[in-house]
Write an enzyme that holds these catalytic residues in place. Structure first.
Site, PDB file in Angstrom:
ATOM      1  N   SER A 118       0.931  -1.387   0.050  1.00  0.00           N
ATOM      2  CA  SER A 118       0.044   0.024   0.097  1.00  0.00           C
ATOM      3  C   SER A 118       0.815   1.099  -0.069  1.00  0.00           C
ATOM      4  O   SER A 118       1.983   1.107   0.411  1.00  0.00           O
ATOM      5  CB  SER A 118      -0.836   0.012   1.271  1.00  0.00           C
ATOM      6  OG  SER A 118      -1.521   1.283   1.432  1.00  0.00           O
ATOM      7  N   TYR A 147      -1.561  -1.394  10.555  1.00  0.00           N
ATOM      8  CA  TYR A 147      -1.634  -1.793   9.001  1.00  0.00           C
ATOM      9  C   TYR A 147      -0.713  -1.331   8.103  1.00  0.00           C
ATOM     10  O   TYR A 147       0.200  -1.739   7.516  1.00  0.00           O
ATOM     11  CB  TYR A 147      -2.986  -1.084   8.587  1.00  0.00           C
ATOM     12  CG  TYR A 147      -3.471  -1.230   6.942  1.00  0.00           C
ATOM     13  CD1 TYR A 147      -3.932  -2.563   6.594  1.00  0.00           C
ATOM     14  CD2 TYR A 147      -3.203  -0.214   5.995  1.00  0.00           C
ATOM     15  CE1 TYR A 147      -4.262  -2.548   5.269  1.00  0.00           C
ATOM     16  CE2 TYR A 147      -3.537  -0.673   4.501  1.00  0.00           C
ATOM     17  CZ  TYR A 147      -4.086  -1.559   4.327  1.00  0.00           C
ATOM     18  OH  TYR A 147      -4.243  -1.922   3.292  1.00  0.00           O
ATOM     19  N   LYS A 192       2.228  -3.221   6.134  1.00  0.00           N
ATOM     20  CA  LYS A 192       2.479  -2.895   4.583  1.00  0.00           C
ATOM     21  C   LYS A 192       3.973  -2.488   4.166  1.00  0.00           C
ATOM     22  O   LYS A 192       4.454  -2.709   3.267  1.00  0.00           O
ATOM     23  CB  LYS A 192       1.598  -1.904   4.159  1.00  0.00           C
ATOM     24  CG  LYS A 192       0.011  -2.432   4.203  1.00  0.00           C
ATOM     25  CD  LYS A 192      -0.013  -3.608   3.353  1.00  0.00           C
ATOM     26  CE  LYS A 192      -1.576  -3.961   3.218  1.00  0.00           C
ATOM     27  NZ  LYS A 192      -1.946  -5.144   2.360  1.00  0.00           N
TER      28      LYS A 192
END
Length: 261
Positions: free
Chosen positions: A143, A156, A160
């Site tokens: 991401s 998160y 990533k």
């Protein structure tokens, strides 16, 4: 185009969004066995017919990737069908909306398990098989938050960023076996995850009126990301390994505009 004629492809998060469309595109371009991995059986059941309609053989593997033994078993199920695994796309993800200072250890551990640990285990198992059968391609959904931070999504973002490093490690260490590894980093996208985050009303507004945060003034769609995966998996990218391909409508290319007032 039939760039993947006879190839065997393994896709996680295949029940919706990027994973679903990526699996469909591999089938459209000639893949033979397409292993569909997701925690939601209903979504797998819905996706499989579209794979079969394009001439590929779908294999539904329903599991929760929090459990690393499940990840080992998923690859084993695929290899039991055919010991040759040509492409692995690890795409499934989890998130929690929590400020860093308030995040529980349990939430941190769960996000890391799904978004990083599972990717490691799946890639390791795939690489072992690919080493013994002439090579292959391992791809991760990272991401643009791997490049910075979005408030409320610490676990998160960190997971990533870890995937970008993991792909580089695999690219370097597994190059002698003919294995390539790369990431695709989407920007803001029109996916079920986005709907879950902001709701249908706001998503509909962005679809109709545009998304001005991004210079391209729209959200990424599933085809944008699927095509990036297919390029990286194809022979057109046979000398591309260890890269993080950003697909974000120029969002991370911009810095700031001078305020009008």
């Amino acid at each position: 185009m039939r760039r993947f004629e006879g190839k065997n492809v393994f896709v996680t998060g295949a029940g919706s969004g990027f994973g679903r469309r990526t699996a469909q595109r591999f089938a459209e371009e000639g893949a033979h066995h397409v292993y569909l991995v997701d925690y939601n059986q209903e979504r797998l059941d819905d996706t499989a017919p579209s794979i079969e309609a394009n001439g590929a053989v779908p294999h539904k593997i329903c599991l929760d990737m929090v459990d690393m033994d499940n990840c080992v078993d998923a690859v084993a199920q695929a290899l039991a069908v055919d010991p040759k695994l040509d492409v692995m796309v690890s795409n499934a993800g989890a998130w929690v909306d929590a400020q860093f200072i308030d995040m529980s250890t349990e939430d941190w551990r769960r996000i890391m398990s799904v978004n990083l640990d599972a990717y490691f285990v799946l890639a390791r198992e795939a690489a072992r098989a690919m080493r013994d059968t002439g090579g292959g391609v391992i791809l991760f959904t990272s991401s643009i938050v791997a490049l910075g931070h979005g408030r409320g999504f610490t676990a998160y973002c960190v997971s990533k960023a870890g995937l970008v490093s993991l792909a580089r490690a695999i690219a370097v260490e597994c190059a002698p076996y003919g294995i390539r590894a790369n990431c695709v980093s989407p920007g803001p996208a029109d996916t079920q995850q986005s709907v879950d985050l902001v709701g249908d009303e706001l998503m509909d507004k962005w679809r109709q009126e545009g998304f001005p945060v991004v210079p391209a003034n729209r959200l990424a769609d599933d085809v944008d990301i699927a095509e990036a995966f297919l390029y990286l998996a194809s022979d057109a990218a046979k000398y591309v390994s260890g890269v993080n391909l950003v697909v974000d409508g120029a969002l991370t290319a911009q810095t700031y505009d001078v305020p009008d007032n």
